[in-house]
Each structure stands twice: as structure tokens, then as C-alpha cells.
Design an enzyme around this catalytic site. Sequence first.
Site, PDB file in Angstrom:
ATOM      1  N   GLN A 122      12.005  -6.664   3.964  1.00 29.23           N
ATOM      2  CA  GLN A 122      11.291  -7.700   3.205  1.00 29.23           C
ATOM      3  C   GLN A 122      11.170  -7.292   1.743  1.00 29.23           C
ATOM      4  O   GLN A 122      10.551  -6.286   1.430  1.00 29.23           O
ATOM      5  CB  GLN A 122       9.903  -7.885   3.824  1.00 29.23           C
ATOM      6  CG  GLN A 122       8.990  -8.836   3.063  1.00 29.23           C
ATOM      7  CD  GLN A 122       7.671  -9.031   3.781  1.00 29.23           C
ATOM      8  OE1 GLN A 122       7.631  -9.520   4.900  1.00 29.23           O
ATOM      9  NE2 GLN A 122       6.584  -8.633   3.159  1.00 29.23           N
ATOM     10  N   TYR A 124       9.424  -8.148  -1.186  1.00 32.68           N
ATOM     11  CA  TYR A 124       8.319  -8.848  -1.824  1.00 32.68           C
ATOM     12  C   TYR A 124       7.704  -8.007  -2.943  1.00 32.68           C
ATOM     13  O   TYR A 124       7.808  -8.337  -4.122  1.00 32.68           O
ATOM     14  CB  TYR A 124       7.227  -9.174  -0.790  1.00 32.68           C
ATOM     15  CG  TYR A 124       7.443 -10.443   0.010  1.00 32.68           C
ATOM     16  CD1 TYR A 124       8.675 -11.082   0.062  1.00 32.68           C
ATOM     17  CD2 TYR A 124       6.405 -10.996   0.744  1.00 32.68           C
ATOM     18  CE1 TYR A 124       8.855 -12.233   0.805  1.00 32.68           C
ATOM     19  CE2 TYR A 124       6.577 -12.151   1.492  1.00 32.68           C
ATOM     20  CZ  TYR A 124       7.805 -12.769   1.519  1.00 32.68           C
ATOM     21  OH  TYR A 124       7.971 -13.906   2.249  1.00 32.68           O
ATOM     22  N   SER A 125       7.007  -6.943  -2.580  1.00 28.20           N
ATOM     23  CA  SER A 125       6.209  -6.173  -3.541  1.00 28.20           C
ATOM     24  C   SER A 125       7.059  -5.564  -4.643  1.00 28.20           C
ATOM     25  O   SER A 125       8.214  -5.172  -4.430  1.00 28.20           O
ATOM     26  CB  SER A 125       5.453  -5.054  -2.824  1.00 28.20           C
ATOM     27  OG  SER A 125       4.500  -5.570  -1.925  1.00 28.20           O
ATOM     28  N   SER A 157       9.641  -1.584   3.563  1.00 31.94           N
ATOM     29  CA  SER A 157       9.745  -0.898   4.850  1.00 31.94           C
ATOM     30  C   SER A 157      11.153  -1.010   5.423  1.00 31.94           C
ATOM     31  O   SER A 157      11.721  -2.103   5.485  1.00 31.94           O
ATOM     32  CB  SER A 157       8.748  -1.487   5.851  1.00 31.94           C
ATOM     33  OG  SER A 157       7.430  -1.344   5.388  1.00 31.94           O
ATOM     34  N   GLU A 240       3.223 -12.564  10.123  1.00 29.81           N
ATOM     35  CA  GLU A 240       2.949 -11.142  10.328  1.00 29.81           C
ATOM     36  C   GLU A 240       1.788 -10.931  11.287  1.00 29.81           C
ATOM     37  O   GLU A 240       1.594  -9.832  11.790  1.00 29.81           O
ATOM     38  CB  GLU A 240       2.614 -10.465   8.993  1.00 29.81           C
ATOM     39  CG  GLU A 240       3.809 -10.220   8.113  1.00 29.81           C
ATOM     40  CD  GLU A 240       3.469  -9.351   6.917  1.00 29.81           C
ATOM     41  OE1 GLU A 240       4.176  -8.348   6.692  1.00 29.81           O
ATOM     42  OE2 GLU A 240       2.503  -9.669   6.204  1.00 29.81           O
ATOM     43  N   SER A 359      -3.480  -6.383   0.910  1.00 33.50           N
ATOM     44  CA  SER A 359      -4.630  -5.487   0.846  1.00 33.50           C
ATOM     45  C   SER A 359      -5.888  -6.173   1.364  1.00 33.50           C
ATOM     46  O   SER A 359      -5.978  -7.401   1.447  1.00 33.50           O
ATOM     47  CB  SER A 359      -4.862  -5.022  -0.598  1.00 33.50           C
ATOM     48  OG  SER A 359      -5.315  -6.105  -1.388  1.00 33.50           O
ATOM     49  N   GLU A 361      -8.657  -6.511  -0.106  1.00 35.74           N
ATOM     50  CA  GLU A 361      -9.233  -7.362  -1.149  1.00 35.74           C
ATOM     51  C   GLU A 361      -8.589  -8.749  -1.140  1.00 35.74           C
ATOM     52  O   GLU A 361      -9.271  -9.780  -1.246  1.00 35.74           O
ATOM     53  CB  GLU A 361      -9.057  -6.699  -2.517  1.00 35.74           C
ATOM     54  CG  GLU A 361      -9.905  -5.447  -2.724  1.00 35.74           C
ATOM     55  CD  GLU A 361      -9.340  -4.219  -2.029  1.00 35.74           C
ATOM     56  OE1 GLU A 361     -10.049  -3.200  -1.954  1.00 35.74           O
ATOM     57  OE2 GLU A 361      -8.191  -4.266  -1.544  1.00 35.74           O
TER      58      GLU A 361
END
Length: 376
Positions: A122, A124-125, A157, A240, A359, A361
Site C-alpha cells: 500500500q 499511502y504514507s 509494509s 482494514e 494514528s 489521534e
Amino acid sequence: MSLREEARAWLEENLTGPFAGARGLGGPGREHEGHELRLAWERHLGKAGWTCLAWPERYGGREASLTDQVAFHEEYARADAPARVGHIGEGLLGPTLLRFGTDEQKARFLPPVQRGEELWCQGYSEPDAGSDLAGVRTRASLEGGRWVIDGQKVWTSLAHVADWCFVLCRTEPGSQRHRGLSYLLVPMRQPGVEVRPIVQMTGTSEFNEVFFDGATTDAANVVGAPGDGWRVAMATLAHERGASTLGQQIGFRRELDKVIETARRTGAAEDPVLRDRLVQSWLELRIMRLNALRTMRPDPGPEASIGKLYWSEWHRRLGELAQAVQGRAGLVARDGDGELNDLQRLYLFSRADTIYAGSSEIQRTIIAERTLGLPR
């Protein structure tokens, strides 16, 4: 025979012989274990029809109900079967293509995932766009019938073993935040893609940095309309938190049992404060299961963030408890050779639980705004 009974019997029969040594391999902080054996197991599962259970039959699935999917994941975990190497393709890409993909994309990409022949990661980040995913800077432009991609992803990952990556990137120059993003399917094994492993506190490297420098993919490999990538990406994230969560909790129970066993062996269970923490952890794990069953549905919504927030915070506390019951011995790697025991690895890797996959948050913000309807 119910699907649960069928799965239990099949796993008992097949986790033998060449796959007997696969039991218990892999998982968070241990993805380096037995990769080739687990890949062979993935293909064995696919051939027997035990992957992608919810998918339509024409793509290799069984169109299994949510109840049957939960049953399989629970039996899989109880059998101590190895951690799946194809879970990103099955659990994230697959449902996304079934919802947004073209017929050609489904026919091309879904069967190899079901058979365990192609692995996915994936994209994304990024260094400046982790939990704030709308800050994505990786860009792509359409040139001569192909997308050309430049940029950097991080915390990817299993990128080091993946064949393909679904990449969220900016395809409209000058666009900002949620606008102008596209969801591209990009082959990993090509010039212009560099994967650099990130060494974790556990000493392993299942997370990676990925650099795209003129990497390309076919113009047809965009899921949904160009510029509509944010909507597609959010649908992927919702999956997910699917049926596999119930299997994950059986793994959590196995870890908790090991913590309790260690507490009894070291005498930590006689400490009233630690004993209270052990009881609290057991109770919270039961609540976790009941909440997962209460909120489970085929098309997860924003309330799925409650589950992610709950299990990640619980698991991190379990890691801290694992260190506490070991006492001073938990501060030293086994025999001084740098090798971690299971509880030390649990503690170190669980520090990441409240960060990856959104996260804590961010989960609280989603719950507040999209589930409770609170103002921004």
C-alpha cells in the site's frame, strides 16, 4: 457440514507434512519468518479455495457471508496457521477493485491475488503525509499512454516482497489536499522503483521506504476516475477493519495467556497491582470481541475507527504489561545475543500499533466528526 467445521477439518489435515513447520510463523514484528514457506502455503490455500472467501465465484471466491468469513478467520487463528502473506491484496485491494474497478481490472488483478501469485503493498504514507494523508506529494503525469510517477512513500509494509503497489498520488498540478489525487496500480519490479528497508526496534524490517523515480504504469491502471483518488483511498482504508479482526483477537488472547503464564512463573501475579492489570486486560479483550461483533458489517463505515482505536491502545498496554511481569529479566535480550523473546518483541512492536493504519489521534477525529457528528 458448516463452513467453520469444514475449515477446521481442512486446516488440521493440511498443516502437516511440508507445512507442519509453518505453524505460528510470521505476524507483526516477525514478517521475516519463513517467507517462502508461507508463500507456498498462500498458494496452497488459494488452490483449495480458502482465500478471498467473500469475493464473487467468478474471481475465485465463495461469496461467503460475513458470519462464515468470521468463522474462517477464527478457525485459522485457533489452528495457529501462519500469518498470511497475501492479506493486503485480499483485504484491501480486492474489495476496492470490486467496488470501483473496471471489468478489465477485476479480471486482470483479482485472480492472481486469489491464487497467491501476486503480492501487494500500500503506497499511502509519505515523510510529510502520514496520518494527514491529504498532504500527499507523490505526483504522476500521463505521458504517451502511461502514468509516470515520481515521489517517495514510507512505512510501506512488505514492499520488499510485493509485486504491485496501489499508490495514492497527485495527478492534477497545483491541486491541494483531497482534490486532484488518483489511485494507481503500479508494478514494483521495474526500473525507477527503489525499496529501502527500515530497521525497526525489533531488529526486523517489514516496513520500507519506496522511491519512485520515473516509474511507470499503464494508463488503464487508475482505479476510479483520475482525480477521484481520495474517495477510493478512503474506501480501501475502511476495509482494514474487516472480518479478520476476530481472528486477530484470538492471537491477542494467545499473547495474553503467555503474559499470564509468565506472571505466574515470575511471581508477578502475586503483586495486587499487576494482578489487577491482568484482570483488566482480560476483561477489555472480551469487550473488544463483543464490540467487533456488534459493529461488523460487509461495508465498514467510519465507526470501524472505534475498533482500531480500541485494539491498538489495548495491545500497547499489553506490551507494557508483558515487560512488567518479566521484571528486570525483560530488559535484557536473551542470553545477551540480541535475540528477543516473544514478550519483548510484543512490547517493542506494539509501540507502533497506535501509529500505523491511522494514528489514534486521527481515529479520534474520525469518530468525533463522522460518527458522533461533532463540529470540526
